[in-house]
Write a protein that holds these residues in place. Sequence first.
Motif, PDB file in Angstrom:
ATOM      1  N   ASN A   1     128.075  97.843  42.775  1.00 38.86           N
ATOM      2  CA  ASN A   1     128.743  97.641  44.057  1.00 38.86           C
ATOM      3  C   ASN A   1     128.410  98.835  44.966  1.00 38.86           C
TER       4      ASN A   1
ATOM      5  N   ASN B   1     127.293  94.872  48.288  1.00 40.70           N
ATOM      6  CA  ASN B   1     128.479  95.600  48.745  1.00 40.70           C
ATOM      7  C   ASN B   1     129.750  94.761  48.628  1.00 40.70           C
ATOM      8  N   ASP B   2     129.623  93.551  48.081  1.00 41.92           N
ATOM      9  CA  ASP B   2     130.762  92.648  47.916  1.00 41.92           C
ATOM     10  C   ASP B   2     131.030  92.466  46.421  1.00 41.92           C
ATOM     11  N   GLN B   3     132.090  93.077  45.917  1.00 39.57           N
ATOM     12  CA  GLN B   3     132.400  92.992  44.492  1.00 39.57           C
ATOM     13  C   GLN B   3     132.681  91.551  44.065  1.00 39.57           C
TER      14      GLN B   3
END
Length: 239
Positions: free
Chosen positions: A89, A63-65
């Motif tokens: 993502n 969930n962290d680009q």
Amino acid sequence: MRLYWEAYSETFTTDDLIRGLRNHLRDYENEFIDGAIVDIGCGQTTFLLDYISINRKLIGIDNDQYQLDLLKNRLDALPTAKLNIELLNLTLLSDNLPLETYSVVFLANILHFFNLVQCQEVIDQLKLNLVSGSFVYVWVHSDKYYANDPSNPENNEYFKHYFTLADLDSLFIPSGFERLLFSETERYFSKKEMQTQEKWLDKYLDQLNIFNKTRRKSIKNEQLINHPESDIICIYKLL
């Protein structure tokens, strides 16, 4: 956490990550069914890097680009001509996972960010893509983890649950899995890991404009303590 992962990326080469990996699933590779190998909460994913040269589709989900961008930089630097890897993502439980058969799913350092009810929802979401013979690799902080203090009302503000083997079995066994491996570990950070911690703290103090040497030293003495990390690793296989 961006500053920490920046420091981590600067300190550890891709070769460092692969050589330092302890992948218990290697013992079961000849049992892998057809399907993708998926790392959920992949970060810079030592696990997918371990399988980069095999003829399988790999999927990294985070969930962290920023983490995915760092991973892409690592992948771009590899000599492998063509990589069959997809980086997505996505947020577990909030987003749909890619709908295809998963041969292996890594849940490494992810489930302790969910409470037990949410963990059951994670398993239910995963099972939409699992078939008989699919493996799930689980790595979580145990109830012996140094930060676990049930008397502290804020104990589960960051890590939502500290696990026992009974917790994990209660999630997976009734859901149709058998457990193939259980390992409980306690380890201290290596010197290189502690150097990463110090590099991160330096970046953080710079960001806060704390440049007084005495104050920086005091903060470092308080923060840079090498606590033992207690974890549980399990491998489950869907029947």
